[in-house]
Design a protein around this motif. Structure first.
Motif, PDB file in Angstrom:
ATOM      1  N   HIS A   1       7.494  65.284   0.066  1.00 42.20           N
ATOM      2  CA  HIS A   1       8.897  64.730  -0.662  1.00 42.20           C
ATOM      3  C   HIS A   1      10.012  65.504   0.030  1.00 42.20           C
ATOM      4  N   ASP A   2       9.630  66.951   0.228  1.00 43.24           N
ATOM      5  CA  ASP A   2      10.955  67.817   1.031  1.00 43.24           C
ATOM      6  C   ASP A   2      11.422  67.156   2.481  1.00 43.24           C
TER       7      ASP A   2
ATOM      8  N   MET B   1      11.678  64.102   3.074  1.00 42.97           N
ATOM      9  CA  MET B   1      12.195  63.013   3.002  1.00 42.97           C
ATOM     10  C   MET B   1      13.469  62.931   2.720  1.00 42.97           C
ATOM     11  N   LEU B   2      14.214  64.210   2.509  1.00 46.05           N
ATOM     12  CA  LEU B   2      15.704  64.389   2.149  1.00 46.05           C
ATOM     13  C   LEU B   2      16.723  64.233   3.521  1.00 46.05           C
ATOM     14  N   GLY B   3      17.745  63.830   3.000  1.00 45.03           N
ATOM     15  CA  GLY B   3      18.766  63.967   4.154  1.00 45.03           C
ATOM     16  C   GLY B   3      18.442  62.600   5.119  1.00 45.03           C
ATOM     17  N   LEU B   4      18.958  62.968   6.430  1.00 48.63           N
ATOM     18  CA  LEU B   4      19.074  61.919   7.441  1.00 48.63           C
ATOM     19  C   LEU B   4      17.651  61.912   7.940  1.00 48.63           C
ATOM     20  N   GLN B   5      16.933  63.032   7.947  1.00 43.46           N
ATOM     21  CA  GLN B   5      15.618  62.915   8.466  1.00 43.46           C
ATOM     22  C   GLN B   5      14.882  62.155   7.713  1.00 43.46           C
ATOM     23  N   GLY B   6      14.835  62.197   6.311  1.00 44.38           N
ATOM     24  CA  GLY B   6      14.149  61.477   5.400  1.00 44.38           C
ATOM     25  C   GLY B   6      14.556  60.023   5.519  1.00 44.38           C
ATOM     26  N   GLY B   7      15.912  59.713   5.813  1.00 41.66           N
ATOM     27  CA  GLY B   7      16.155  57.996   5.778  1.00 41.66           C
ATOM     28  C   GLY B   7      15.564  57.750   7.178  1.00 41.66           C
TER      29      GLY B   7
END
Length: 115
Positions: A78-79, A81-87
């Motif tokens: 889940h870490d 999947m945060l921010g632009l990278q997660g998008g």
């Protein structure tokens, strides 16, 4: 839980950018064995042991659409999947799981994708 909606445009673009340009630039010799063992149909679970962060880029490149004709989905920390990278990861088929406290929802999503 964040639901991933796979992008029909971003996934092949990332495959081309990451695989053809990124991996080939940094990993000059990539020898792959056993690609013929990757099934072309039916559910498949690939479980890399993650010897490095490169695994997340190499696995789709050597087993994904070019090899099996199928897109991959990934259970991702889940870490990540945060921010632009997660998008970007979400658009390419990643869905989050909390490794410290896995949810039933993440498991259900995995089973749903296998069906």
């Amino acid at each position: 839980m964040q639901d991933s909606v796979k992008s029909a445009l971003l996934t092949p673009l990332m495959d081309r950018l990451v695989g053809d340009f990124g991996l080939r630039r940094y990993i000059r010799t990539l020898r792959v064995q056993g690609q013929e063992q990757v099934p072309k149909s039916g559910p498949v679970i690939l479980i890399p042991n993650h010897r490095s962060r490169w695994d997340a880029l190499i696995i789709p490149y050597v087993t994904g659409r070019r090899v099996s004709g199928r897109d991959l989905y990934s259970m991702v920390s889940h870490d990540e999947m945060l921010g632009l990278q997660g998008g970007v990861i979400g658009q390419c088929g990643g869905f989050p799981v909390n490794a410290q406290a896995p949810s039933l929802g993440a498991l259900r999503r995995g089973v749903e994708l296998l069906r």
